[in-house]
Design a protein around this motif. Structure first.
Motif, PDB file in Angstrom:
ATOM      1  N   PHE A 292     -38.879   6.863  -3.732  1.00 27.31           N
ATOM      2  CA  PHE A 292     -38.160   5.595  -3.448  1.00 27.31           C
ATOM      3  C   PHE A 292     -39.083   4.528  -3.650  1.00 27.31           C
ATOM      4  O   PHE A 292     -38.663   3.344  -3.881  1.00 27.31           O
TER       5      PHE A 292
ATOM      6  N   CYS B  87     -38.625  13.137  -4.734  1.00 29.71           N
ATOM      7  CA  CYS B  87     -37.543  12.367  -3.981  1.00 29.71           C
ATOM      8  C   CYS B  87     -37.200  12.734  -2.791  1.00 29.71           C
ATOM      9  O   CYS B  87     -37.405  13.909  -2.295  1.00 29.71           O
ATOM     10  N   THR B  88     -36.995  11.868  -1.794  1.00 27.15           N
ATOM     11  CA  THR B  88     -36.580  12.303  -0.354  1.00 27.15           C
ATOM     12  C   THR B  88     -35.265  13.147  -0.098  1.00 27.15           C
ATOM     13  O   THR B  88     -35.046  13.500   0.948  1.00 27.15           O
TER      14      THR B  88
ATOM     15  N   THR C 138     -31.566   9.194  -9.184  1.00 31.70           N
ATOM     16  CA  THR C 138     -31.258   9.034  -8.021  1.00 31.70           C
ATOM     17  C   THR C 138     -31.470   7.497  -7.735  1.00 31.70           C
ATOM     18  O   THR C 138     -32.421   6.815  -7.686  1.00 31.70           O
TER      19      THR C 138
HETATM   20 MO   LIG Z   1     -35.160   9.170  -3.694  1.00 24.57          MO
END
Ligand SMILES: [Mo]
Ligand SMILES: Nc1nc2c(c(=O)[nH]1)N[C@H]1C(S)=C(S)[C@@H](COP(=O)(O)O)O[C@H]1N2
Length: 371
Positions: free
Chosen positions: A342, A262-263, A208
């Protein structure tokens, strides 16, 4: 007046409904609060932050009630297609974005796992939400009415609002129960809402990156890691010195199991191997005034951690017993347990010890990679 089920439901909604202007202002307030809580939730990685996720979910459910009140009120206007104006089109687009955000949010908590390339439904939810903000601003520009004092008066209005929030809470709890009873997979989500990705090593979880943050594969032999800033000496390390393949630097290898969340809505637990940041700092000799450590990627992407937390973090060369793949940040990536994905900077080539935090990192992480 009709007596069919639709007419009955309409009348029930009418009876529950706060004054029209208050409904409109509540919709605005809910959307703004959802944007704020949604954004803040992305920065939360430790379980003590659960209230922000709950607030987001419960407010999201009350949104449906307000939208219902509003639609009952304006349905005749929408039904007369011949009378649509430009502003009606904006209103309908706003409605579509709102319904999209709501529907994807609901589908997500029930564990629906549709993927468009590496986009999860949660990313689509965020997309609808981001589209909703300007549309709503536009919609407001054509229909803005200040609320009046009397809109807020009366115990009944307060009670209605309390009932709505309570209803949202109860609805969310029932959903959790439904997930468990129906075994939808939705109950495997973390408190952040993220779904699990099982397995070990590079292939078991997605790569990602931000759209443009996509460097060419890094040649391990040409690459070095520099420790700089508020340090006595500024050592530079070759890959083999960090991957425990030469053993002459006093830097011993270390490993740890840590969870990457992860978002975009997934998480994975992996064993990461590399060097402890505290060991690097100790070798370099940190100055008294140092407060933060910034991890910088070859792409410019960067994140800072308070120095005590940074000491505990790992710079990993390996995951699940394999050398990191390029996509996962080879030769070296940050492993920051308790932080959202992130912040786990990939392709790290500099560690900078600093006196200050780095607010610009918020912008840099969004833009890095764009020339
Ligand atoms: Mo992410
Ligand atoms: N340099 C850099 N590091 C980055 C990113 C990026 O775009 N550039 N993406 C971050 C995001 S959003 C996440 S979730 C993780 C993902 O790590 P993975 O690709 O190994 O799964 O890396 C983070 N580190």
């Amino acid at each position: 007046m009709g007596t069919g089920p639709a007419a009955l439901a309409g009348r029930a909604l009418d009876a529950l409904s706060p004054p029209p202007r208050l409904v409109d202002w509540s919709l605005l307030a809910v959307v703004v609060l959802e944007a704020v809580t949604g954004f803040v939730s992305f920065t939360v990685g430790s379980p003590s932050g659960w209230p922000i996720f709950w607030l987001h979910r419960i407010l999201g459910l009350t949104f449906l009630a307000f939208l219902g009140f509003k639609l009952v009120r304006v349905r005749h206007r929408l039904a007369r297609l011949a009378e649509w104006r430009a502003s009606t089109v904006v209103s309908v687009l706003t409605l579509l974005a709102a319904v999209g955000a709501f529907a994807t949010g609901i589908a997500w908590v029930f564990g629906l796992d549709v993927r468009l390339a590496y986009w999860t439904l949660l990313s689509v939810h965020v997309g609808f939400g981001l589209a909703l903000l300007p549309l709503l601003a536009w919609h407001l520009a054509s229909r803005f009415r200040l609320p009046r004092r009397r809109d807020f008066e009366g115990r009944r209005t307060t009670l209605k609002y309390a009932a709505l929030l309570l209803g949202g809470g109860v609805a969310y709890r029932s959903q959790e129960l439904a997930n468990r009873v129906l075994d939808t997979g939705g109950e495997d989500r973390r408190f952040t809402g993220s779904q699990p990705r099982e397995g070990a090593g590079n292939g078991s979880f997605p790569v990602t990156s931000w759209v443009a943050d996509d460097p060419d594969p890094i040649d391990r032999d040409g690459w070095t890691l520099t420790v700089a800033g508020e340090v006595e000496t500024s050592p530079e390390y070759a890959y083999d010195e960090l991957a425990g393949e030469s053993g002459e630097t006093g830097i011993t290898g270390d490993s740890e199991e840590a969870l990457l969340d992860c978002t975009s809505g997934w998480y994975t637990v992996q064993r990461w191997r590399g060097v402890r940041v505290g060991d690097l700092l100790e070798t370099a000799g940190v100055r008294e005034r140092a407060r933060f450590v910034r991890f910088v990627s070859v792409t410019g992407y960067r994140w800072s951690l308070p120095i005590e937390e940074a000491r505990e973090a790992l710079l990993a060369t390996h995951v699940g017993g394999e050398r990191l793949s390029h996509g996962h940040g080879a030769p070296l990536r940050l492993v920051a347990p308790g932080r959202r994905g992130f912040q786990w900077v990939k392709w790290v080539h500099r560690v900078e010890v600093r006196r200050r935090d780095d607010p610009a990192q918020w912008v840099v992480t969004l833009l890095s990679g764009f020339e």
